[in-house]
Design an enzyme around this catalytic site. Sequence first.
Site, PDB file in Angstrom:
ATOM      1  N   ASP A  32      60.516 -33.401  22.359  1.00 17.92           N
ATOM      2  CA  ASP A  32      61.672 -32.651  21.883  1.00 17.92           C
ATOM      3  C   ASP A  32      62.147 -31.651  22.939  1.00 17.92           C
ATOM      4  O   ASP A  32      61.354 -31.165  23.744  1.00 17.92           O
ATOM      5  CB  ASP A  32      61.299 -31.922  20.580  1.00 17.92           C
ATOM      6  CG  ASP A  32      62.521 -31.518  19.767  1.00 17.92           C
ATOM      7  OD1 ASP A  32      63.643 -31.956  20.096  1.00 17.92           O
ATOM      8  OD2 ASP A  32      62.348 -30.753  18.799  1.00 17.92           O
ATOM      9  N   HIS A  42      68.374 -36.167  28.313  1.00 22.14           N
ATOM     10  CA  HIS A  42      67.684 -37.407  27.926  1.00 22.14           C
ATOM     11  C   HIS A  42      67.305 -38.210  29.169  1.00 22.14           C
ATOM     12  O   HIS A  42      66.245 -38.829  29.228  1.00 22.14           O
ATOM     13  CB  HIS A  42      68.577 -38.264  27.016  1.00 22.14           C
ATOM     14  CG  HIS A  42      68.909 -37.594  25.712  1.00 22.14           C
ATOM     15  ND1 HIS A  42      67.962 -36.970  24.940  1.00 22.14           N
ATOM     16  CD2 HIS A  42      70.092 -37.449  25.043  1.00 22.14           C
ATOM     17  CE1 HIS A  42      68.544 -36.476  23.842  1.00 22.14           C
ATOM     18  NE2 HIS A  42      69.830 -36.748  23.894  1.00 22.14           N
ATOM     19  N   LEU A  52      46.175 -49.402  28.599  1.00 15.15           N
ATOM     20  CA  LEU A  52      46.813 -48.476  27.652  1.00 15.15           C
ATOM     21  C   LEU A  52      47.814 -49.249  26.810  1.00 15.15           C
ATOM     22  O   LEU A  52      48.412 -50.220  27.284  1.00 15.15           O
ATOM     23  CB  LEU A  52      47.560 -47.397  28.458  1.00 15.15           C
ATOM     24  CG  LEU A  52      48.327 -46.328  27.667  1.00 15.15           C
ATOM     25  CD1 LEU A  52      47.338 -45.321  27.053  1.00 15.15           C
ATOM     26  CD2 LEU A  52      49.306 -45.573  28.579  1.00 15.15           C
TER      27      LEU A  52
HETATM   28  C1  IPE Z   1      62.380 -35.468  16.416  1.00 14.01           C
HETATM   29  O1  IPE Z   1      63.188 -34.568  17.090  1.00 14.01           O
HETATM   30  C2  IPE Z   1      62.712 -36.867  16.826  1.00 14.01           C
HETATM   31  C3  IPE Z   1      62.385 -37.225  18.206  1.00 14.01           C
HETATM   32  C4  IPE Z   1      61.787 -36.471  19.078  1.00 14.01           C
HETATM   33  C5  IPE Z   1      62.753 -38.557  18.585  1.00 14.01           C
HETATM   34  P1  IPE Z   1      64.542 -33.993  16.439  1.00 14.01           P
HETATM   35  O2  IPE Z   1      65.099 -33.056  17.437  1.00 14.01           O
HETATM   36  O3  IPE Z   1      65.394 -35.096  15.971  1.00 14.01           O
HETATM   37  O4  IPE Z   1      63.970 -33.219  15.157  1.00 14.01           O
HETATM   38  P2  IPE Z   1      64.588 -32.006  14.340  1.00 14.01           P
HETATM   39  O5  IPE Z   1      65.940 -32.451  13.873  1.00 14.01           O
HETATM   40  O6  IPE Z   1      64.653 -30.831  15.245  1.00 14.01           O
HETATM   41  O7  IPE Z   1      63.605 -31.777  13.224  1.00 14.01           O
HETATM   42  C1  IPE Z   2      64.551 -34.991  21.862  1.00 19.01           C
HETATM   43  O1  IPE Z   2      65.396 -34.024  22.371  1.00 19.01           O
HETATM   44  C2  IPE Z   2      65.064 -36.392  22.082  1.00 19.01           C
HETATM   45  C3  IPE Z   2      65.538 -37.067  20.874  1.00 19.01           C
HETATM   46  C4  IPE Z   2      65.483 -36.624  19.648  1.00 19.01           C
HETATM   47  C5  IPE Z   2      66.146 -38.385  21.084  1.00 19.01           C
HETATM   48  P1  IPE Z   2      66.608 -33.452  21.521  1.00 19.01           P
HETATM   49  O2  IPE Z   2      67.812 -34.265  21.811  1.00 19.01           O
HETATM   50  O3  IPE Z   2      66.240 -33.331  20.092  1.00 19.01           O
HETATM   51  O4  IPE Z   2      66.774 -32.011  22.169  1.00 19.01           O
HETATM   52  P2  IPE Z   2      67.098 -30.650  21.421  1.00 19.01           P
HETATM   53  O5  IPE Z   2      66.085 -30.501  20.321  1.00 19.01           O
HETATM   54  O6  IPE Z   2      68.477 -30.783  20.887  1.00 19.01           O
HETATM   55  O7  IPE Z   2      66.959 -29.619  22.477  1.00 19.01           O
HETATM   56 MG    MG Z   3      65.415 -31.883  18.974  1.00 18.77          MG
END
Ligand code: IPE
Ligand code: IPE
Ligand code: MG
Length: 228
Positions: free
Chosen positions: A15, A32, A127
């Site tokens: 995240d 990303h 792995l």
């Molecule tokens: C969880 O992250 C999903 C992934 C890392 C793929 P999100 O950014 O979507 O989760 P919330 O919305 O903060 O809970």
């Molecule tokens: C995690 O990073 C990746 C996915 C959920 C695909 P985010 O896109 O949720 O990044 P933040 O949480 O908005 O910073």
């Molecule tokens: Mg996120």
Amino acid sequence: MSKTNTLRHLAIIMDGNGRWAKKRGKVRTQGHKVGAETVRAITTYCSTHETIKTLTLYAFSTENWKRPKMEVNFLMKLLNDYLKNELDTYMELDTRFETVGDLAPFSPKLKKTIEKTKEATKHNKKLVQVLALNYGSRDEIVRAANRVISRDEPLTEESLSAALDSPYSDIDLLIRTSGEQRLSNFLLWQLSYSEMFFTETLWPDFSPQELEEIIEQFQHRDRKFGGI
Ligand code: IPE
Ligand code: IPE
Ligand code: MG
């Protein structure tokens, strides 16, 4: 007497890509893109680790479809490109690629790339890298329960576990980056007794060095599994 925990199955909620980009005045998708580099670095580290056999990474949740179409499309393309470009790396690292989650809504092209990568890497032994794609734990549990019922089997912990998308061992350690302290519908069943670790580091900045430090702390946690 001090015992050391063995880490076999590591799961990570990757995240913070969007915040990483925002901090740098870039568009979210740039986060990303750099995050995909971190996936490679962490997979490489895990493939050379003595005891880690499975690495499960949360890449796209059943709720992530709520994001703007442009971001969703970018993530789908990034995944397709990643799998294509990294095939040599999977082979070099002797790493098998697997998925959990419902792949049905993905495009035929992406589904084909996913299947090809699974097929090409299926004999790799060091792995297993499991990407959670269109994954939601509630969705997985409901689909598993329906599988058991449709086979007319009794619904037990064993039969349900075996019917999940992820016939992998229980998770020993869960890490979530970016400072959020929640599960966001990730592996609710499989995390029952895992140790959890939350770091403020945003996913694109996460490194094998930091992972190593977290593993060191994990090894000294007192895991009791309900005993004393
Ligand atoms: C969880 O992250 C999903 C992934 C890392 C793929 P999100 O950014 O979507 O989760 P919330 O919305 O903060 O809970
Ligand atoms: C995690 O990073 C990746 C996915 C959920 C695909 P985010 O896109 O949720 O990044 P933040 O949480 O908005 O910073
Ligand atoms: Mg996120």
